[in-house]
Structures are given as structure tokens and as C-alpha cells.
Design a protein around this motif. Structure first.
Motif, PDB file in Angstrom:
ATOM      1  N   LEU A 253      -2.429  16.700  -0.598  1.00 41.49           N
ATOM      2  CA  LEU A 253      -2.584  15.745  -1.651  1.00 41.49           C
ATOM      3  C   LEU A 253      -2.672  14.462  -0.965  1.00 41.49           C
ATOM      4  O   LEU A 253      -1.654  13.807  -0.474  1.00 41.49           O
ATOM      5  CB  LEU A 253      -1.211  16.052  -2.409  1.00 41.49           C
ATOM      6  N   ASP A 254      -3.971  13.821  -1.017  1.00 47.52           N
ATOM      7  CA  ASP A 254      -3.797  12.549  -0.135  1.00 47.52           C
ATOM      8  C   ASP A 254      -3.884  11.714  -1.459  1.00 47.52           C
ATOM      9  O   ASP A 254      -3.457  11.869  -2.672  1.00 47.52           O
ATOM     10  CB  ASP A 254      -5.213  12.387   0.536  1.00 47.52           C
ATOM     11  N   ALA A 255      -3.893  10.289  -1.070  1.00 53.97           N
ATOM     12  CA  ALA A 255      -3.588   9.238  -2.115  1.00 53.97           C
ATOM     13  C   ALA A 255      -4.603   9.163  -3.384  1.00 53.97           C
ATOM     14  O   ALA A 255      -4.407   8.989  -4.337  1.00 53.97           O
ATOM     15  CB  ALA A 255      -3.607   7.919  -1.325  1.00 53.97           C
ATOM     16  N   GLN A 256      -5.892   9.364  -2.618  1.00 50.52           N
ATOM     17  CA  GLN A 256      -7.019   9.235  -3.821  1.00 50.52           C
ATOM     18  C   GLN A 256      -6.862  10.573  -4.953  1.00 50.52           C
ATOM     19  O   GLN A 256      -6.754  10.305  -6.186  1.00 50.52           O
ATOM     20  CB  GLN A 256      -8.388   9.381  -3.266  1.00 50.52           C
TER      21      GLN A 256
ATOM     22  N   PRO B 219       3.470  19.659 -11.695  1.00 49.96           N
ATOM     23  CA  PRO B 219       4.664  20.178 -10.657  1.00 49.96           C
ATOM     24  C   PRO B 219       3.935  20.942  -9.478  1.00 49.96           C
ATOM     25  O   PRO B 219       4.512  20.997  -8.529  1.00 49.96           O
ATOM     26  CB  PRO B 219       5.522  20.904 -11.462  1.00 49.96           C
ATOM     27  N   GLU B 220       2.877  21.754 -10.022  1.00 48.67           N
ATOM     28  CA  GLU B 220       2.297  22.651  -8.778  1.00 48.67           C
ATOM     29  C   GLU B 220       1.728  21.839  -7.606  1.00 48.67           C
ATOM     30  O   GLU B 220       1.496  22.337  -6.479  1.00 48.67           O
ATOM     31  CB  GLU B 220       1.249  23.516  -9.531  1.00 48.67           C
ATOM     32  N   ARG B 221       1.696  20.363  -7.652  1.00 49.28           N
ATOM     33  CA  ARG B 221       1.019  19.716  -6.633  1.00 49.28           C
ATOM     34  C   ARG B 221       1.914  19.433  -5.953  1.00 49.28           C
ATOM     35  O   ARG B 221       1.811  18.825  -4.408  1.00 49.28           O
ATOM     36  CB  ARG B 221       0.581  18.336  -7.090  1.00 49.28           C
ATOM     37  N   VAL B 222       3.344  19.720  -5.925  1.00 50.72           N
ATOM     38  CA  VAL B 222       4.397  19.524  -4.845  1.00 50.72           C
ATOM     39  C   VAL B 222       4.073  20.361  -3.459  1.00 50.72           C
ATOM     40  O   VAL B 222       4.166  20.071  -2.589  1.00 50.72           O
ATOM     41  CB  VAL B 222       5.608  20.103  -5.296  1.00 50.72           C
ATOM     42  N   LYS B 223       3.357  21.324  -3.580  1.00 52.36           N
ATOM     43  CA  LYS B 223       2.889  22.086  -2.604  1.00 52.36           C
ATOM     44  C   LYS B 223       1.786  21.744  -1.521  1.00 52.36           C
ATOM     45  O   LYS B 223       1.863  21.615  -0.530  1.00 52.36           O
ATOM     46  CB  LYS B 223       2.419  23.763  -3.128  1.00 52.36           C
ATOM     47  N   TRP B 224       0.788  21.070  -2.616  1.00 53.76           N
ATOM     48  CA  TRP B 224      -0.253  20.248  -1.842  1.00 53.76           C
ATOM     49  C   TRP B 224       0.418  18.921  -1.204  1.00 53.76           C
ATOM     50  O   TRP B 224      -0.020  18.556  -0.090  1.00 53.76           O
ATOM     51  CB  TRP B 224      -1.273  19.938  -2.928  1.00 53.76           C
ATOM     52  N   TRP B 225       1.451  18.501  -1.688  1.00 52.16           N
ATOM     53  CA  TRP B 225       2.019  17.341  -1.114  1.00 52.16           C
ATOM     54  C   TRP B 225       2.621  17.611   0.327  1.00 52.16           C
ATOM     55  O   TRP B 225       2.589  17.033   1.203  1.00 52.16           O
ATOM     56  CB  TRP B 225       3.126  16.714  -1.986  1.00 52.16           C
ATOM     57  N   VAL B 226       3.455  18.654   0.219  1.00 52.41           N
ATOM     58  CA  VAL B 226       4.179  19.319   1.565  1.00 52.41           C
ATOM     59  C   VAL B 226       2.887  19.504   2.256  1.00 52.41           C
ATOM     60  O   VAL B 226       3.175  19.328   3.638  1.00 52.41           O
ATOM     61  CB  VAL B 226       4.957  20.454   1.211  1.00 52.41           C
ATOM     62  N   ASN B 227       1.932  20.158   1.910  1.00 47.78           N
ATOM     63  CA  ASN B 227       0.889  20.522   2.874  1.00 47.78           C
ATOM     64  C   ASN B 227       0.278  19.292   3.723  1.00 47.78           C
ATOM     65  O   ASN B 227      -0.101  19.631   4.872  1.00 47.78           O
ATOM     66  CB  ASN B 227      -0.289  21.078   2.124  1.00 47.78           C
TER      67      ASN B 227
ATOM     68  N   ARG C 137       0.941  -1.165   0.122  1.00 48.23           N
ATOM     69  CA  ARG C 137      -0.067  -0.004   0.124  1.00 48.23           C
ATOM     70  C   ARG C 137       1.034   1.239  -0.224  1.00 48.23           C
ATOM     71  O   ARG C 137       0.920   2.157  -0.750  1.00 48.23           O
ATOM     72  CB  ARG C 137      -0.959   0.057   1.346  1.00 48.23           C
ATOM     73  N   THR C 138       2.011   1.174   0.778  1.00 41.21           N
ATOM     74  CA  THR C 138       2.934   2.325   0.719  1.00 41.21           C
ATOM     75  C   THR C 138       3.564   2.393  -0.533  1.00 41.21           C
ATOM     76  O   THR C 138       3.615   3.716  -1.136  1.00 41.21           O
ATOM     77  CB  THR C 138       3.982   2.033   1.844  1.00 41.21           C
ATOM     78  N   ALA C 139       3.880   1.375  -1.400  1.00 34.23           N
ATOM     79  CA  ALA C 139       4.342   1.426  -2.585  1.00 34.23           C
ATOM     80  C   ALA C 139       3.505   2.084  -3.681  1.00 34.23           C
ATOM     81  O   ALA C 139       3.911   3.041  -4.306  1.00 34.23           O
ATOM     82  CB  ALA C 139       4.780   0.120  -2.976  1.00 34.23           C
ATOM     83  N   LEU C 140       1.937   1.819  -3.576  1.00 32.66           N
ATOM     84  CA  LEU C 140       1.260   2.688  -4.454  1.00 32.66           C
ATOM     85  C   LEU C 140       0.976   3.948  -3.949  1.00 32.66           C
ATOM     86  O   LEU C 140       0.936   4.817  -5.068  1.00 32.66           O
ATOM     87  CB  LEU C 140       0.009   1.661  -4.276  1.00 32.66           C
ATOM     88  N   GLU C 141       0.894   4.260  -2.950  1.00 29.87           N
ATOM     89  CA  GLU C 141       0.639   5.585  -2.606  1.00 29.87           C
ATOM     90  C   GLU C 141       1.938   6.383  -2.907  1.00 29.87           C
ATOM     91  O   GLU C 141       1.739   7.603  -3.468  1.00 29.87           O
ATOM     92  CB  GLU C 141       0.760   5.824  -0.940  1.00 29.87           C
ATOM     93  N   CYS C 142       3.268   6.022  -2.610  1.00 30.47           N
ATOM     94  CA  CYS C 142       4.355   6.747  -3.459  1.00 30.47           C
ATOM     95  C   CYS C 142       4.326   6.679  -4.806  1.00 30.47           C
ATOM     96  O   CYS C 142       4.772   7.909  -5.441  1.00 30.47           O
ATOM     97  CB  CYS C 142       5.718   5.905  -2.813  1.00 30.47           C
ATOM     98  N   LEU C 143       3.700   5.944  -5.700  1.00 29.82           N
ATOM     99  CA  LEU C 143       3.522   5.673  -6.954  1.00 29.82           C
ATOM    100  C   LEU C 143       2.806   6.996  -7.273  1.00 29.82           C
ATOM    101  O   LEU C 143       3.220   7.803  -8.189  1.00 29.82           O
ATOM    102  CB  LEU C 143       3.224   4.441  -7.585  1.00 29.82           C
ATOM    103  N   PHE C 144       1.783   7.078  -6.688  1.00 28.06           N
ATOM    104  CA  PHE C 144       0.460   7.849  -6.948  1.00 28.06           C
ATOM    105  C   PHE C 144       1.167   9.470  -6.767  1.00 28.06           C
ATOM    106  O   PHE C 144       0.888  10.056  -7.704  1.00 28.06           O
ATOM    107  CB  PHE C 144      -0.700   7.863  -6.082  1.00 28.06           C
ATOM    108  N   CYS C 145       1.878   9.519  -5.635  1.00 29.04           N
ATOM    109  CA  CYS C 145       2.355  10.811  -5.463  1.00 29.04           C
ATOM    110  C   CYS C 145       3.576  11.282  -6.488  1.00 29.04           C
ATOM    111  O   CYS C 145       3.747  12.499  -6.942  1.00 29.04           O
ATOM    112  CB  CYS C 145       2.990  10.956  -3.873  1.00 29.04           C
ATOM    113  N   ALA C 146       4.023  10.318  -6.902  1.00 33.64           N
ATOM    114  CA  ALA C 146       5.182  10.531  -7.788  1.00 33.64           C
ATOM    115  C   ALA C 146       4.703  10.994  -8.979  1.00 33.64           C
ATOM    116  O   ALA C 146       5.225  11.868  -9.700  1.00 33.64           O
ATOM    117  CB  ALA C 146       6.235   9.375  -7.897  1.00 33.64           C
ATOM    118  N   GLY C 147       3.697  10.364  -9.494  1.00 37.65           N
ATOM    119  CA  GLY C 147       2.991  10.656 -10.842  1.00 37.65           C
ATOM    120  C   GLY C 147       2.130  12.027 -10.606  1.00 37.65           C
ATOM    121  O   GLY C 147       2.228  12.562 -11.550  1.00 37.65           O
TER     122      GLY C 147
END
Length: 248
Positions: free
Chosen positions: A159-162, A108-116, A92-102
Motif C-alpha cells: 500500500l503506497d501513498a498513491q 480493512p483488508e488493506r491493513v496487510k498491504w500496509w504492513v507489507n 507530505r507526511t500528514a497527507l500520507e498518513c491521512l491516505f493510509c488511514a482512509g
């Protein structure tokens, strides 16, 4: 007459002395071989260690993909040891990291949401600590840190997993794969107890046998994860401006 559970099931001895690895099962051996080959190909696509000039979003995505690979490797080991519940967590962690990487590679503007997301989690944690009786037991330095973090503004967009899966174009993998892993063992679910407990005609049967039923499903998810992530990375690297070595 009751007997103690076989500790080998819990991985408390070296694998060579415990139960046979799951890959030795004829109907799983090919699937294990396939994911190992894909893992090797994924590693070949990783840029060599060096100094680079690259967009921040690309570097974040690359590091998230490395986390995904790390989690895939851990999942293979756990599934080999027939620990499917624990394997569901790392997969599950692997898929979440895949989603966030993609997501950060596509947008690229989603980086801020990811840090948020991390900042929101920290704000929630420290706010709850302040409301707990144990807050009074903290020393002055710890209370100051909790006060400072809980007083910071709470970001609205995260930026959550979904959402990450949607931005990465992987909503189906989220629905079909990521969510199924919660029931299989990433959460304390009823389904995850199947390998230990069954209820037959009102008689409770307790056992300590590995449940291999989810292994094939998780290996299939891993194949998709490895193929998808490797392709996304290669697509990024196809643009020579993305990763520029800095001359020494």
C-alpha cells in the motif's frame, strides 16, 4: 562586501526573537487561525484514552490519523518560522498518513498491504546492505539479523501513498497536493531553492530570505487534511460497534 547570513532565518533563536511569525502577515493570519480551529476540532473527535474492543483496522487507522495530526502541528510551527521547505516534508507526511488511514478504514483488508510496505522496504534495505562492502564490517549478531531479514519472502502487494489515496477516495488530493509538496521542499528539488538562489541575466544572486509563496497553498492543504480526516473518523465512530469500552 559580504556579510554572514542572519542565523535567525534558520530558526536558531527563539521565535519571539527571530523574524516575525508568518501568521502576523495580514494575508496569512486568517488561514493560520482557520487551521488552528480545525486542529482543535480534530482533537475533540479523538476517543478518550481507555481500554476498548475494536477492529484492528480501525485502531491502525486511528493511530495513522494521530500521526497525521502530529505532522500537521509540526507543519504549522515550521510555517510560522517561515521554514517552508521543511514544512513541505511534514505536510507530505500528514497527507500520507491521512491516505493510509482512509484506506484501512474503507477497506480493512488493506491493513496487510500496509504492513507489507514496511516489510518490502526492510527487505530492500537489508539486501542492499548484504551487497555492500560495509557488510563485512558488521559483527556476527548484526550480520545474522541482516541475513534473516533479507532471506524472508518479499510480499507482492503493498500500500503506497498513491494506492492508499485511491482506496480512501482521495486521488485528487494526492495529485494536486501530495505531489506538489515534493517540489516545494519534501524533496531536494530545484523549486525548493527559490528562497536561496535566483539567476538574473546570468548573475547568480544568493539570499537568505524566507519564501512565503508556498505557505498559503500548504495551509489550504492542511485545512482539507484536517476536515477530511475528522469527518472520516466521525463516520467510523458513528457505528457504535466499532469502538466498545471494556468495563474495568
Amino acid at each position: 562586501m559580504s556579510t554572514s547570513p542572519d542565523l535567525r532565518y534558520f530558526g536558531l533563536r527563539p521565535m519571539v526573537l527571530s523574524t516575525e511569525p508568518a501568521s502576523s502577515t495580514s494575508d496569512l493570519s486568517q488561514a493560520f487561525s482557520d487551521v488552528r480551529n480545525l486542529f482543535t476540532e480534530a482533537l475533540k473527535a479523538i476517543p478518550a484514552p481507555d481500554r476498548y474492543r475494536a477492529p484492528y483496522a480501525f485502531i491502525c487507522g486511528l493511530c495513522l490519523w494521530l500521526r497525521a495530526l502530529e505532522s500537521c502541528r509540526a507543519t504549522v510551527w515550521l510555517l510560522e518560522m517561515r521554514m517552508c521547505g521543511a514544512g513541505a516534508s511534514t505536510m507530505r507526511t500528514a497527507l500520507e498518513c491521512l491516505f493510509c488511514a482512509g484506506a484501512v478504514w474503507n477497506k480493512p483488508e488493506r491493513v496487510k498491504w500496509w504492513v507489507n510496505k514496511q516489510e518490502v522496504d526492510t527487505h530492500k534495505q537489508t539486501s542492499e546492505i548484504k551487497r555492500s562492502p560495509e557488510y563485512a564490517l558488521l559483527n556476527d549478531q548484526q550480520r545474522a539479523a541482516v541475513d534473516r531479514l533479507s532471506a524472508q519472502p518479499r510480499p507482492e502487494e503493498t500500500l503506497d501513498a498513491q494506492r492508499a489515496a485511491s482506496d480512501a477516495g482521495l486521488s485528487w488530493l494526492y495529485t494536486h497536493g501530495y505531489r506538489s509538496l515534493g517540489a516545494l521542499g519534501a524533496h531536494a528539488s530545484a523549486r525548493s531553492l527559490n528562497c536561496h538562489f535566483s539567476d538574473l541575466a546570468g548573475l547568480s544572486v544568493l539570499s537568505y530570505a524566507p519564501d512565503l509563496e508556498p505557505v498559503d497553498h500548504m495551509l489550504n492543504l492542511m485545512q482539507v487534511c484536517l476536515e477530511t480526516g475528522t469527518k472520516m473518523l466521525l463516520d467510523q465512530l458513528s457505528d457504535p460497534s466499532v469502538l466498545q469500552p471494556i468495563p474495568r
